[in-house]
Design a protein around this motif. Structure first.
Motif, mmCIF file in Angstrom:
data_model
loop_
_atom_site.group_PDB
_atom_site.id
_atom_site.type_symbol
_atom_site.label_atom_id
_atom_site.label_comp_id
_atom_site.label_asym_id
_atom_site.label_seq_id
_atom_site.Cartn_x
_atom_site.Cartn_y
_atom_site.Cartn_z
ATOM 1 N N GLY A 197 35.038 38.372 29.382
ATOM 2 C CA GLY A 197 36.227 37.627 28.985
ATOM 3 C C GLY A 197 36.278 37.311 27.514
ATOM 4 O O GLY A 197 37.140 36.564 27.063
ATOM 5 N N ALA A 198 35.365 37.894 26.741
ATOM 6 C CA ALA A 198 35.352 37.616 25.309
ATOM 7 C C ALA A 198 36.522 38.296 24.606
ATOM 8 O O ALA A 198 36.912 37.894 23.517
ATOM 9 N N THR A 202 40.538 43.825 25.767
ATOM 10 C CA THR A 202 41.831 43.574 25.146
ATOM 11 C C THR A 202 41.870 44.218 23.759
ATOM 12 O O THR A 202 42.863 44.836 23.371
ATOM 13 N N HIS A 242 27.191 46.116 28.697
ATOM 14 C CA HIS A 242 26.458 44.873 28.898
ATOM 15 C C HIS A 242 24.970 45.139 29.012
ATOM 16 O O HIS A 242 24.187 44.212 29.179
ATOM 17 N N LEU A 263 42.109 38.444 35.213
ATOM 18 C CA LEU A 263 40.750 38.120 34.779
ATOM 19 C C LEU A 263 40.098 39.319 34.112
ATOM 20 O O LEU A 263 40.451 40.463 34.367
ATOM 21 N N GLY A 297 37.031 41.970 33.551
ATOM 22 C CA GLY A 297 36.274 42.706 34.565
ATOM 23 C C GLY A 297 35.105 41.919 35.126
ATOM 24 O O GLY A 297 34.920 41.819 36.342
ATOM 25 N N GLY A 298 34.328 41.343 34.251
ATOM 26 C CA GLY A 298 33.144 40.621 34.700
ATOM 27 C C GLY A 298 33.507 39.412 35.538
ATOM 28 O O GLY A 298 32.841 39.100 36.537
ATOM 29 N N ASN A 299 34.557 38.751 35.148
ATOM 30 C CA ASN A 299 34.970 37.582 35.910
ATOM 31 C C ASN A 299 35.517 37.968 37.276
ATOM 32 O O ASN A 299 35.347 37.239 38.255
HETATM 33 N N1 LIG Z 1 47.021 41.179 31.483
HETATM 34 C C1 LIG Z 1 46.461 39.986 31.275
HETATM 35 N N2 LIG Z 1 47.134 38.870 31.592
HETATM 36 C C2 LIG Z 1 46.587 37.639 31.366
HETATM 37 N N3 LIG Z 1 45.361 37.447 30.876
HETATM 38 C C3 LIG Z 1 44.632 38.527 30.540
HETATM 39 C C4 LIG Z 1 45.146 39.844 30.733
HETATM 40 N N4 LIG Z 1 44.203 40.719 30.326
HETATM 41 C C5 LIG Z 1 43.164 39.981 29.893
HETATM 42 N N5 LIG Z 1 43.406 38.658 30.022
HETATM 43 C C6 LIG Z 1 42.515 37.557 29.625
HETATM 44 O O1 LIG Z 1 42.069 37.808 28.318
HETATM 45 C C7 LIG Z 1 40.714 37.444 28.172
HETATM 46 C C8 LIG Z 1 39.929 38.627 27.640
HETATM 47 O O2 LIG Z 1 39.815 39.615 28.618
HETATM 48 P P1 LIG Z 1 39.090 41.025 28.397
HETATM 49 O O3 LIG Z 1 39.402 41.848 29.586
HETATM 50 O O4 LIG Z 1 39.456 41.551 27.083
HETATM 51 O O5 LIG Z 1 37.574 40.608 28.423
HETATM 52 P P2 LIG Z 1 36.280 41.532 28.224
HETATM 53 O O6 LIG Z 1 35.647 41.079 26.986
HETATM 54 O O7 LIG Z 1 36.649 42.921 28.338
HETATM 55 O O8 LIG Z 1 35.392 41.058 29.439
HETATM 56 P P3 LIG Z 1 34.447 41.928 30.428
HETATM 57 O O9 LIG Z 1 33.152 42.075 29.774
HETATM 58 O O10 LIG Z 1 34.327 41.046 31.612
HETATM 59 O O11 LIG Z 1 35.151 43.194 30.696
HETATM 60 C C9 LIG Z 1 40.250 36.977 29.527
HETATM 61 O O12 LIG Z 1 40.276 35.568 29.538
HETATM 62 C C10 LIG Z 1 41.289 37.508 30.477
HETATM 63 O O13 LIG Z 1 41.439 36.629 31.559
#
Ligand SMILES: Nc1ncnc2c1ncn2[C@@H]1O[C@H](COP(=O)(O)OP(=O)(O)OP(=O)(O)O)[C@@H](O)[C@H]1O
Ligand SMILES: Nc1ncnc2c1ncn2[C@@H]1O[C@H](COP(=O)(O)OP(=O)(O)OP(=O)(O)O)[C@@H](O)[C@H]1O
Ligand SMILES: [Mg+2]
Ligand SMILES: [Mg+2]
Lengths: 331, 338, 505, 346
Positions: free
Chosen positions: C48-49, C53, C207, C404, C406-408
């Motif tokens: 979720g970092a 995105t 990870h 959420l 992926g990890g969450n």
């Molecule tokens: N389409 C969306 N709508 C609302 N919130 C989103 C969306 N996509 C991502 N988020 C939020 O943005 C934040 C970043 O998510 P992101 O998927 O970039 O995390 P990540 O670093 O890839 O994590 P992981 O290691 O778990 O994959 C999270 O809090 C997630 O809930």
């Protein structure tokens, strides 16, 4: 609650409910002949068959399936009712038999869908023809009309001079049951899960096939009930009773915001959709809108019903975005 | 109730059978003006009903009353026809002329209308007799049935296999006519004619088409077809005219001159018959006004004058018969336009 | 912010002060990043970092709310994934995005098939090119096989092949190795090194920290959507990296508690599913964590599925707590106290369109009931409890899980099953895509569960995880159990030997 | 270290492509199954009635199927993209009447056909725009346009009708004429069918239709112009419905405001029986065409066998279910046989 008031307001089922109220209020005010008890009782009575089938259909659609054979099942149950009545059987035995038959029809649909894994759309297009055909074989060209008057009166009559048809009362009971089942029981909850993702539901230990089988069976049962009601309400049992009703039900349910991809929708929305269409048709006839134009209105309503929430959603997303943007500098 | 407490068919005595009529007729009553008569055909946009209703409209105009038409867009949507009866009741028309999709289904609504003082006339297609004041019949069912057999028999030289291509299996009118056709066929002069089959095309062009094909394949020796429905005869004619059977297999039945003109001219069809739907509508309109004015009540034996159409007498069960149908052939077909 | 100051090659692709919000969630805040040719750049951060995105912003899937994307130093706007692709950027997304009905070859070359005269597709050339790619990656996948039914690992391979087929200048990979085992990872890294030498810029997310150190030169760290650092990996230790990601020091990654194994909780006897696995027998005792290792496609997942009942078995039997399970009936398995955390969280673990609350609630439909009706209060508190216990990062418990990270999402799946208080817990790749911090947390949890008397069967492709957590390691090879290795004897060598079938002789 | 299963069977060496060819064959077989059902049905009928396959009989069979084949071809394209077009019946009706009105005024046949196609294209575009730009469920939108187009049609047409007498003789003769047993209309339909099938298999944009039906999200990520493709599929479907309208006019010589009413259900049945899956991404237009041929032939077979028309509907429905059930069972059997053959181990 999780949804903001705005987000909830643009939920389509609420919109349909509001629209229904607006239509009713306007009609009471401005359409001569609409508000009187007799008209209202007719309006309700003629809408009841659609509403009755819409109950199980909503559950079915939420779980990601569809049953197009409902109108034929209704026709078949009416035809069997007529044929048995002609044989001299008592009506009190006939009606349960018809309901049983409907359940069997639904069960067959369900078995074909769950055991053979066939798509319900295809299966029920087939049974749509098959059940209607069997009805035709059973009753042929007969039109049975001489059912006992107390039954006819119950199906077509109203309580005193009020606008309430007798038949509305049992419907309300069924509606309440359906609402509770869909929205407040584990069974209903699992239907949403099945509709949204059948595989995930299976992995969560939900007995997907069994649930679907139950739903199809109940849908058949309700369709048969509708068939019995239809034959009594119109005092006419023919093999082609209720032809095309499935499309009316589906249009109404769609209008009520039930997503045919499964997993979404509320019964309130579906029933609001049913009565909205019914009321509109009644009003339009009263103000001499031709049948052709009424078809156009139905079509436009359907298109708007799907475009509307989308536009609403975009507005609310845009607003949320602006709000977020506004709050950025502070943190 | 029976011994075991249930209600069976035998417990229900049929109170119907006589037309709903009340009060006394006054043959000399003045014809009222300024009435509203609602026409409710089986289906709007159906050319046959449109010309019938046009006939009604013209007559009402002449009588100083107003006309309106409502109706379902599908000929099998009984529930919507019932709603339209209710609509007319709510709009408090003085009389309604109804062509019933179903003899029973409209009854409750029609009775409700009559209770509200509205006169109900059925035309083209009747309901149960106690659900309306009078029925304007296009021609006596007996005439229609018998003449069609006579027409075809002549064309095929009183010899060979014939078939009937009807509308829906539940079509009330067609079923009665077919019964009379069978009756007529019992006459010894038809002893060489054999009715091999009654097929149903459900008043659908494509199905009627395929049923015709099927008839010809199943009975290669088929000599003639009777189609007592305008849709059926048209579809059958179109099929025959594009096939090798053209002119060899005779076709007759009920059709409109406009539909059939081409097939009469190209030799597919020799002769067919129909009443003038406009006249049917006119008579329905005039009957309605006479009812509202109190000239008649719908009892057997009452008579009334229907403008230029002459005087009509109400028959058994409140049935008023339009008269003999017209036979159309190469010689006279160009004189008609409906 | 400290960027590279020496005058090396200019960055091919860069992000400058990028911000992106989803409604109220601010996924990225003023993040900058530079990708240089001939360099593999790691992107690190907790679940979720904002890593995915960020990648989607680079790929033109998301439009940034603020900030710039620079291509060869020029500000660019990508209107969609096609724009980014045309600019020479190839992306492997975190979740495989295949067309299940199409063949692997078509999946790889969709939209860019080799053509013949008149613009017709050259099917032969497509097939050949795919076969070549597969060979390069060292996998045996038939190019004409439809993508439906591929295991997650195979799907990941196809995604990698797809990205490679672009001959892109920039290759972006979001957790490409999460579902892979050592040998495939080694192959992949070989290919990545070649690409790097040819001058491609690579962005890599994982990870598994050791992988980052293995292949990458620089690392950018994100925390809660904010940029923390960008620096060379030379001279950094794993602990340094973890501190940047988590903001504190970490406890032990494998906090295995020693537990005396109790009586048999689950026994699987001669289980066979034709064509998939054969004659599989094992037992799991209360308090024990049994690892199930094997190469991708060895049949571990299939065994778990059959035991739980989502697939039918052809022969054999399964007992939980001495009671035989019904073939093909997950509901009876659940009733007997069995839980399965499936491998594919998006398709099997979660109903993506449902809220977090309802997803966790789905396994409690029988327990959070009062007088036949749903007890919403109980449902909510059960869901909340577990979401908090597993530190799921969410805005509101009623948000759909699809929002959420992926990890969450993975944590929600765990929560959903732990909430059933199972007697026997089967976890299939339980920490796939979970960050180090949470991984330790999950391990602690599994260990705690075992200590509380739960029997745990842990399927994992992460060998260190198996070695660190399992009391006993079962190894599968080509649909058969080939070895059972006690903790004391389990080493990377012994397990791999059994997994590759070398130990069989 | 305990070895529990010491002797894994050596993995059977199956050449990779044999499985593939089998898969291929299965996919072909999906259509084959329908073809076999069809042929068996025809054979039985011929045995029961030797007139059935006379020149006239064959011509009738082909003619009956033609219009449905056309519309089903268009529909399959839309269904492959995981959408549906329920408005085809209405489109067919209105374009048939438009062409008829034009011909009635003494127009040229070719222009009339072009007019019908154009009108169909117009409605297809409308559907496509609503579905792709609005990104709303196709089922609802096209049920809506089904009503809208039907309503406009009935308001415009009213109780008018066009009969064969109003049409140029050449046009009507073209509708029932042909080269010995092969009607011209069937030739047109065949040409359209083959061209469409070729396009779907051999052109990038054709494959993209499958891709976006198979996984819309992935299609977007792969840079496929999703909206453009959906729009194109609907436009094509509408155009074919329009063409079918013109053919209906030529064939039946008779149109009114009810023409094509309820046709959508027949079309959908044909497509489904033909093995085009409603969740998108798989199926072929040949399958859909076979489905159409099967369905229309049932309607000819039963009367030809002398089955009373009372039974037709029921038998129709049961045959429909049998057809899809048999198809499904065969597919499952083959798939499991294949899986066992193809198994890596065991
Ligand atoms: N389409 C969306 N709508 C609302 N919130 C989103 C969306 N996509 C991502 N988020 C939020 O943005 C934040 C970043 O998510 P992101 O998927 O970039 O995390 P990540 O670093 O890839 O994590 P992981 O290691 O778990 O994959 C999270 O809090 C997630 O809930
Ligand atoms: N849903 C499925 N349908 C058809 N085949 C499948 C399915 N899932 C897996 N397979 C196939 O079955 C074989 C065994 O896969 P399985 O997933 O059980 O292996 P595994 O040991 O769990 O490996 P991993 O989980 O690492 O992929 C693989 O070849 C895979 O392609
Ligand atoms: Mg991510
Ligand atoms: Mg696995």
């Amino acid at each position: 609650m999780a949804d903001s008031p705005l987000a909830r307001a643009v939920r389509w089922d609420t919109v349909v409910g509001a629209l229904l109220i607006v239509v009713l209020l306007l009609s009471f005010g401005f359409v001569g002949g609409f508000g009187n008890a007799l008209n209202l009782s007719f309006l309700i009575g003629n809408t009841l068959p659609i509403a009755l089938i819409a109950l199980p259909m909503t559950l079915l659609v939420v779980s990601g399936e569809i049953d197009l054979s409902v109108a034929s099942t209704a026709g078949l149950s009416g035809a069997v009712m007529g044929a048995l009545w002609n044989q001299g059987m008592t009506i009190e035995t006939i009606i349960p038999l018809c309901l049983l038959l409907g359940a069997v029809c639904g069960l067959i649909n369900g078995l074909l869908v769950t055991r053979l894994g066939l798509p319900s759309l295809a299966v029920t297009i087939g049974t749509l023809a098959a059940y209607r055909g069997i009805a035709q074989i059973i009753l042929g060209s007969d039109a049975v009309t001489d059912f006992p008057t107390q039954y006819l009166d119950f199906a077509a009559g109203r309580i005193g001079d009020t606008f309430i048809p007798y038949a509305l009362l049992p419907f309300l009971v069924l509606l309440a049951i359906a609402v509770v089942v869909l929205h407040a029981t584990p069974f209903g909850r699992s239907l949403f899960a099945i509709g949204a993702s059948e595989e995930a539901a299976r992995f969560a230990g939900i007995r997907v096939k069994r649930q679907k089988l139950i739903l199809f069976t109940v849908t058949g049962l309700m369709a048969a009930l509708t068939g019995v009601f239809w034959a009594l309400h119109y005092a006419s049992a023919r093999y082609d009773n209720a032809t095309g009703l499935e499309l009316a039900v589906i249009a109404a349910v769609l209008l009520g915001g039930i997503d045919f991809d499964g997993g979404k929708g509320t019964l309130g929305g579906a029933i609001a959709g049913v009565f909205l269409l019914g009321a509109l048709q009644n009003v339009m006839s009263l103000v001499n809108v031709s049948a052709q134009s009424q078809i156009v209105v139905t079509g436009v309503l359907l298109v708007v019903s799907v475009l509307g929430p989308r536009v609403g959603r975009q507005i609310s997303v845009a607003r949320a975005g602006r709000r977020a943007a506004a709050s950025t500098p502070t943190s | 109730a029976t011994a075991c407490g249930g209600t069976t068919k035998n417990d229900v005595k049929d109170e119907g059978g006589s037309s709903a009529s009340a009060g006394k007729a006054d043959p000399n009553a003045e014809l009222k003006k300024g009435l509203t008569v609602g026409f409710l055909p089986k289906q709007v946009n159906n050319p046959y009903f449109t010309s019938a209703d046009k006939g009604g409209e013209a007559a009402l105009k002449e009588l100083g009353s107003s006309y309106k038409e409502v109706g379902p867009s599908s000929a099998t949507d009984t529930s919507s026809q019932v709603s339209y009866v209710n609509t007319l009741t709510q709009q408090q028309v003085d009389a309604m002329a109804v062509s019933a999709q179903d003899p029973g289904a409209l009854c409750t609504a029609l009775k409700q209308a009559m209770k509200n003082g509205i006169k109900v006339v059925t035309y083209d297609s009747d309901t149960k007799a106690d659900c309306r004041n009078a029925f304007v019949s296009q021609a006596s069912a007996e005439d229609l049935g018998r003449t069609e057999v006579q027409l075809l028999a002549e064309q095929i030289g009183y010899k060979g296999e014939i078939a009937i291509l009807s509308a829906a299996q539940t079509a009330t009118n067609q079923n009665i006519w077919i019964d009379y056709m069978k009756e007529e066929l019992k006459d010894p002069k038809y002893k060489d004619i054999k009715l091999v089959k009654v097929a149903y095309g459900n008043d659908d062009a494509q199905q009627s088409f395929q049923q015709t094909q099927g008839l010809l394949q199943e009975y290669p020796k088929l000599k003639g077809i009777i189609s007592p429905t305008t849709v059926g005869i048209k579809a059958a004619a179109q099929y025959l005219s594009g096939s090798k059977y053209k002119g060899k297999v005779k076709l007759t039945g009920l059709g409109t001159p406009n539909d059939m003109r081409k097939y009469v001219k190209n030799g597919t069809v020799e002769a067919f018959e129909l009443w003038d739907p406009a006249k049917l509508g006119e008579l329905a309109a005039r009957t309605s006004v006479a009812l509202v004015s109190g000239q008649i009540t719908g009892k057997e034996g009452e008579t009334f004058k229907a403008g230029d159409m002459g005087t009509y007498t109400i028959g058994k069960d409140g049935v008023i018969s339009l008269g003999k149908p017209t036979v159309f052939d190469k010689k006279n077909i160009d004189q008609f336009n409906f | 912010m400290t960027h590279r100051s020496d005058t090396g090659p200019a960055p091919v692709l860069a992000l400058k002060d990028i911000s992106k919000s989803f409604g109220a969630v601010r996924a990225l805040r003023d993040v900058s990043l530079e990708l240089f040719p001939g360099e593999v750049h790691a992107l690190a951060g907790e679940n979720g970092a904002g890593k995915s995105t960020l990648i989607k912003t680079l790929a033109g899937v998301h439009r940034p709310d603020a900030g710039q994307v620079l291509l060869d130093g020029e500000p660019t706007v990508f209107h969609g994934p096609a724009d980014a692709r045309d600019a020479g950027i190839a992306v492997i997304y975190q979740e495989p995005t295949l067309f299940p009905d199409l063949s692997i070859a078509e999946n790889i070359f969709m939209g860019r098939q080799p053509r013949r005269a008149l613009g017709r597709i050259d099917h032969k050339a497509t097939h050949a090119a795919t076969a070549a790619l597969m060979q390069r990656l060292g996998v045996e996948l038939d190019p004409d096989r439809p993508a439906r039914g591929l295991s997650i690992a195979d799907q990941q391979i196809v995604e990698i092949a797809k990205a490679l087929s672009f001959d892109a200048r920039v290759l972006i990979m979001d957790e490409p190795t999460a579902a892979l085992t050592g040998s495939e990872v080694a192959r992949l890294f070989g290919v990545v090194r070649t690409l790097r030498e040819q001058g491609a810029a690579v962005l890599f997310i994982s990870h598994r920290l050791e992988e980052i150190f293995q292949i990458c030169q620089r690392v950018t760290t994100l925390r809660d959507g904010a940029w923390i650092s960008s620096e060379p990996l030379d001279g950094m230790t794993e602990d340094d990296l973890v501190r940047r990601m988590v903001g504190r020091d970490l406890d032990e990654l494998y906090p295995k508690q020693e537990v005396q194994a109790g009586e048999v909780a689950m026994s699987v006897r001669r289980l066979t599913r034709e064509g998939v696995f054969t004659d599989v027998s094992f037992e799991v005792r209360r308090g024990e964590i049994v690892g199930l290792a094997g190469l991708v496609g060895a049949g571990r997942t299939e065994v778990a599925r059959a035991v739980f009942g989502v697939d039918r078995w052809d022969a054999g039997e399964v007992e939980v707590d001495g009671k035989a399970l019904t073939n093909g009936a997950p509901s009876t398995a659940m009733a007997a106290g069995l839980a399965l955390v499936p491998e594919d969280r998006r398709a099997q673990g979660l109903v993506m369109d449902m809220s977090i609350e309802r997803n966790i609630g789905l396994t409690g439909l029988r327990t959070t009931v009062k007088a036949g009706l749903m007890d919403r209060g109980a449902e909510r508190s059960r869901s909340l409890d577990w979401a908090v216990k597993l530190q799921v990062k969410y805005a509101r418990i009623a948000d759909t899980v699809s929002t959420l990270s992926g990890g969450n999402q993975q944590k929600v799946v765990l929560a959903k099953w732990l909430a059933t208080a199972p007697k026997v817990l089967i976890v299939d790749e339980p920490t796939r895509g979970i960050d180090v911090g949470t991984k330790a947390e999950v391990h602690r949890l599994l260990s705690q569960l075992a200590a509380d008397g739960v029997a745990v069967l842990m399927i994992s492709s992460d060998l260190p995880e198996i070695l660190g957590m399992a009391d006993r390691v079962l190894v599968m090879h080509e649909g058969r159990l080939t070895a059972e290795i006690p903790r004391s004897e389990a080493t990377e060598e012994s397990v791999m030997a059994a997994a590759t079938g070398r130990a069989a002789a | 270290m305990t070895v529990t299963a010491p002797n894994p069977a050596p993995a059977a060496e199956i050449p990779k492509s044999s499985g593939t060819r089998l898969v291929d064959r299965v996919f072909k077989m999906r259509e084959l199954a329908i073809l076999v059902v069809f042929l068996v049905m025809i054979a039985i009928t011929q045995a029961g009635n030797s007139e059935f396959l006379s020149e006239q009989g064959i011509k009738d069979l082909l003619l009956n199927a033609t219009i449905l084949v056309l519309v089903a071809t268009g529909q399959s394209l839309v269904v492959i993209t995981r959408n549906v077009d329920l408005s085809v019946g209405s489109t067919l009706g209105i374009s048939a009447f438009a062409a008829g009105t034009y011909l009635q005024g003494g127009g040229n046949s070719v222009v009339a056909i072009a007019l019908a196609v154009l009108l169909g294209v117009g409605f297809g575009l409308l559907n496509g725009l609503l579905v792709s730009l609005g990104q709303v469920p196709a089922l609802v939108v096209t049920l809506g346009t089904l009503y809208i187009i039907r309503g406009i049609d009935s308001i415009w047409v009213g109780s008018r009708q066009i009969t064969a007498a109003d049409l140029p003789g050449g046009f009507v003769d073209f509708g029932s004429g042909g080269i010995s047993a092969v009607p011209y209309l069937a030739l047109i339909a065949l040409a359209v069918l083959v061209a469409t099938a070729y396009y779907l298999k051999h052109f990038g944009s054709g494959r993209e239709l499958y891709a976006l039906g198979s996984n819309p999200e992935a299609a977007r990520l792969a840079g496929i112009p999703v909206r453009k493709r959906i729009l194109a599929a609907y436009t094509f479907c509408g155009g074919l419905a329009g063409l079918a309208g013109a053919m209906y006019l030529a064939r039946f010589g008779n149109v009114d405001s009810g023409t094509g009413n309820g046709y959508e259900l027949t079309v959908v049945s044909a497509v489904v029986v033909g093995g085009v899956v409603f969740t998108g991404g798989s199926g072929s237009v040949y399958g859909a065409a076979l489905g159409a041929l099967l369905l229309t032939s049932i309607n000819s077979v039963l009367p030809a066998l002398g089955v009373s028309s009372v039974w037709v509907l029921a038998i129709n429905g049961i045959l429909l279910i049998l057809a899809i059930a048999v198809d499904r069972v065969v597919a499952l059997r083959v798939a499991s046989a294949l899986k066992k053959r193809n198994a890596r181990h065991g």
